[in-house]
Design an enzyme around this catalytic site. Structure first.
Site, PDB file in Angstrom:
ATOM      1  N   GLY A  15       0.788  -1.225   0.000  1.00  0.00           N
ATOM      2  CA  GLY A  15       0.000   0.000   0.000  1.00  0.00           C
ATOM      3  C   GLY A  15       0.818   1.273   0.000  1.00  0.00           C
TER       4      GLY A  15
ATOM      5  N   CYS B 172     -27.515  -9.289 -16.333  1.00  0.00           N
ATOM      6  CA  CYS B 172     -26.974  -8.866 -17.620  1.00  0.00           C
ATOM      7  C   CYS B 172     -27.954  -9.191 -18.742  1.00  0.00           C
ATOM      8  CB  CYS B 172     -25.634  -9.563 -17.867  1.00  0.00           C
ATOM      9  SG  CYS B 172     -24.999  -9.353 -19.542  1.00  0.00           S
TER      10      CYS B 172
ATOM     11  N   CYS C 101     -26.144 -12.095 -21.017  1.00  0.00           N
ATOM     12  CA  CYS C 101     -25.767 -13.430 -20.547  1.00  0.00           C
ATOM     13  C   CYS C 101     -26.473 -13.815 -19.253  1.00  0.00           C
ATOM     14  CB  CYS C 101     -24.257 -13.527 -20.370  1.00  0.00           C
ATOM     15  SG  CYS C 101     -23.657 -12.711 -18.896  1.00  0.00           S
TER      16      CYS C 101
ATOM     17  N   CYS D 141     -22.805  -6.920 -18.922  1.00  0.00           N
ATOM     18  CA  CYS D 141     -21.557  -7.135 -18.198  1.00  0.00           C
ATOM     19  C   CYS D 141     -20.493  -6.152 -18.674  1.00  0.00           C
ATOM     20  CB  CYS D 141     -21.017  -8.541 -18.471  1.00  0.00           C
ATOM     21  SG  CYS D 141     -21.935  -9.849 -17.678  1.00  0.00           S
TER      22      CYS D 141
ATOM     23  N   CYS E 286     -18.692 -12.247 -20.103  1.00  0.00           N
ATOM     24  CA  CYS E 286     -20.000 -12.271 -20.749  1.00  0.00           C
ATOM     25  C   CYS E 286     -19.984 -13.226 -21.949  1.00  0.00           C
ATOM     26  CB  CYS E 286     -20.369 -10.858 -21.187  1.00  0.00           C
ATOM     27  SG  CYS E 286     -22.120 -10.624 -21.561  1.00  0.00           S
TER      28      CYS E 286
END
Lengths: 307, 262
Positions: free
Chosen positions: A40, A249, A252, A274, A280
């Site tokens: 980080g 979606c 899909c 998606c 997808c």
């Protein structure tokens, strides 16, 4: 991650393997190692000029170039999609300068460079995800002085970050930050996860893959080693929540994934699909059908159409 | 009230000196400050008042001398030996600093509530409702309309900004507050209300205050003791009434006689 490559093996004469010279790669690898050692923490590095404008992923490209080996398989996504301009041109860039194999399949890739998304498919050990970062400093919009933000990080004085979240709740009734949502890494440094939607924040937590972040203009590299704790900041009475979507979606029928809104016409028609195009497509080829999926005319099927 | 005062001083300053190159910023300043006590530092521009305040608030490093502060655990420590982290923790918990220029003392683009809540969040408060409740409470105490909690200080008048600064500083219940000309630049009626507020809070919370001002009437109204500075040195110190009613030094006499009678 081989370092020595003869010029003859390179597909494009005149370039070193993966564009950057070896000295630069070593410098960047040192920064990456330091970043992994201090999860980080933003490590300064001598960012190079790249053959693309700042903001197009110069940081991510340099990180990718430095870790790429001959056997790596590269995937590049932009907002989750493999076939947007930025993703296509970076993929071609490495095809030409490193002649590495490229793929659109998350599962096949060993290195995934991304702008603003984490693939829906769970990443595994041995994979590396490289984020393109525009502004690495999460405190920047609250404290403009770099000297001061460095001090705040050094002393772990992060009250200011919560002031931002407080302001969100005061103005909007909830934490309205939806992307670049600040996280605490390994219980120490506050980090900007790059402008990924906060939907992806939980994926960073204890991820099996190595996560590297490169900011070219701001000349910073930071990292999250595999299996590191990543906590999204919040208030006790306003806990962190990810976005949810009403419908699956439209292509899909996937649920629990991040969806893009696509405007269909100028009469308010829209669909939600998606954002992860590979995910997808794989679902569709596996037979999943969303509510708006049409059968493409024979002339349009095939791989060459959207290259 | 006097019986409550512990024996040891809260702040103990000895021979505090700061040079700017060859020039003296302030020299050989020594004093003790006890809990609940208000000390005014007066003098003309360039007399070293602000240098002294910056030294005390550890914003400037002293060329010589020492500042000892009795921490909440009762142990007096030399401020020069504190680590940066300890020093900054002290600054945002046990101390306050009300600045002349409110744009330096406030976050101008953060709402009033956020300004007040910042110190709480800095020491670990993570409950939005509680932070907001405390902010509302403090807005009330400094007589700012509670409906303004989500307004930014840019939209506030000068007097309101100073009151917001006070709330922002006092929210962590500091024991020592520095004030640098908190009332200058305000019109007299606003000044009077602000002084009244400060006086009320100081006695209610038992604050120790070091207030720098060039305005002797502010010093008379607020302070128990006065230090008069000239050319970087303290030339006269004592109880406020004594110094103002019976000034010994010619310069103090000049200062006192220069005050325009209303």
């Amino acid at each position: 991650m081989s370092t020595h490559v003869s010029a003859a093996a390179s597909p494009e004469a005149g370039y070193n393997f993966a564009y950057l010279d070896e000295q630069t790669k070593r410098m960047i690898r040192r920064a990456i190692l330091k970043a992994i050692a201090i999860p980080g923490y933003q490590v300064p590095f001598a960012s190079r000029e790249m053959p693309m404008p700042y903001g197009w992923g110069t940081g991510g490209v340099q990180v990718t170039a430095s870790i790429l080996g001959r056997d790596d398989v590269l995937k590049v996504i932009d907002q989750g999609s493999d076939d947007t301009t930025n993703a296509v041109s970076i993929r071609k860039f490495f095809e030409r300068t490193a002649s590495v194999r490229t793929t659109t399949h998350t599962r096949e890739a060993t290195v995934i460079q991304t702008r603003h998304r984490i693939p829906e498919e769970t990443l595994r050990e041995g994979q590396v995800i490289v984020y393109q970062v525009p502004i690495p400093e999460p405190l920047r919009f609250l404290e403009p002085r770099e000297t001061e933000t460095r001090k705040l990080h050094a002393l772990a004085e992060y009250g200011l970050m919560h002031v931002k979240l407080y302001e969100d709740i005061a103005r909007h009734g909830h934490i309205a930050t939806t992307y670049a949502y600040p996280v605490e890494v390994a219980g120490r440094y506050i980090m900007d996860p790059s402008p990924t939607p906060k939907f992806d924040n939980p994926k960073m937590h204890l991820m099996a893959a190595l996560q590297l972040f490169g900011a070219g203009r701001e000349k910073r590299i930071y990292a999250i080693p595999p299996y590191t704790e990543v906590r999204s900041l919040d208030f006790e009475d306003h806990p962190f929540r990810i976005q949810t979507f009403k419908d699956p979606c439209a292509l899909c029928a996937a649920t629990g994934v991040y969806l893009d809104e696509v405007i269909m016409d100028d009469r308010g028609g829209r669909m939600f699909v998606c954002s992860d195009s590979d995910f997808c497509e794989e679902r569709r080829s596996a037979g999943h059908r969303g509510s708006m999926l049409a059968d493409a005319p024979a002339a349009l099927t095939g791989d060459s159409t959207h290259a | 009230m006097l019986n409550d005062l512990p024996d040891a001083p809260l702040l103990s300053v000895r021979d505090l000196t700061r040079y700017y190159g060859e020039r003296i910023g302030c020299a050989d300043v020594s004093f003790d400050l006890y809990e609940g006590e208000v000390l005014a530092v007066v003098g003309e521009s360039g007399s070293g008042k602000s240098t002294l305040l910056s030294l005390l608030a550890t914003e400037l490093e002293a060329s010589a001398g020492s500042i000892r502060y009795r921490m909440r655990d009762g142990i007096a420590r030399d401020l020069a030996t504190l680590t940066e982290a300890e020093r900054r923790l002290l600054l945002r918990t046990d101390w306050g600093f009300v600045r002349q220029d409110s744009t330096q003392g406030l976050r101008m683009s953060v709402s009033a509530g956020g300004n007040i809540g910042e110190r709480l969040m800095a020491v670990g408060a993570r409950h939005y409702g509680n932070i907001r409740g405390t902010s509302l409470d403090w807005l009330g105490r400094v007589e700012i309309d509670r409906g303004r909690i989500d307004d930014i200080p840019k939209a506030f008048s000068g007097g309101m900004r100073q009151r917001l600064q006070i709330a922002r500083n006092l929210v962590t219940h500091p024991r020592l507050v520095f004030m640098d000309e908190p009332t200058s630049g305000l019109d007299v009626s606003v000044q009077a209300r602000l002084l009244d507020l400060i006086r009320g809070l100081v006695s209610e919370l038992g604050l120790a205050v070091i207030i720098v001002t060039h305005d002797l009437s502010v010093a008379r109204l607020l302070s128990h003791r006065i230090m008069v500075m000239k050319g970087g040195r303290v030339i006269e110190a004592g109880l406020t009434d004594r110094v103002l009613d019976d000034p010994h030094q010619p310069y103090t006499q000049l200062l006192v006689s220069s005050v325009l009678a209303a």
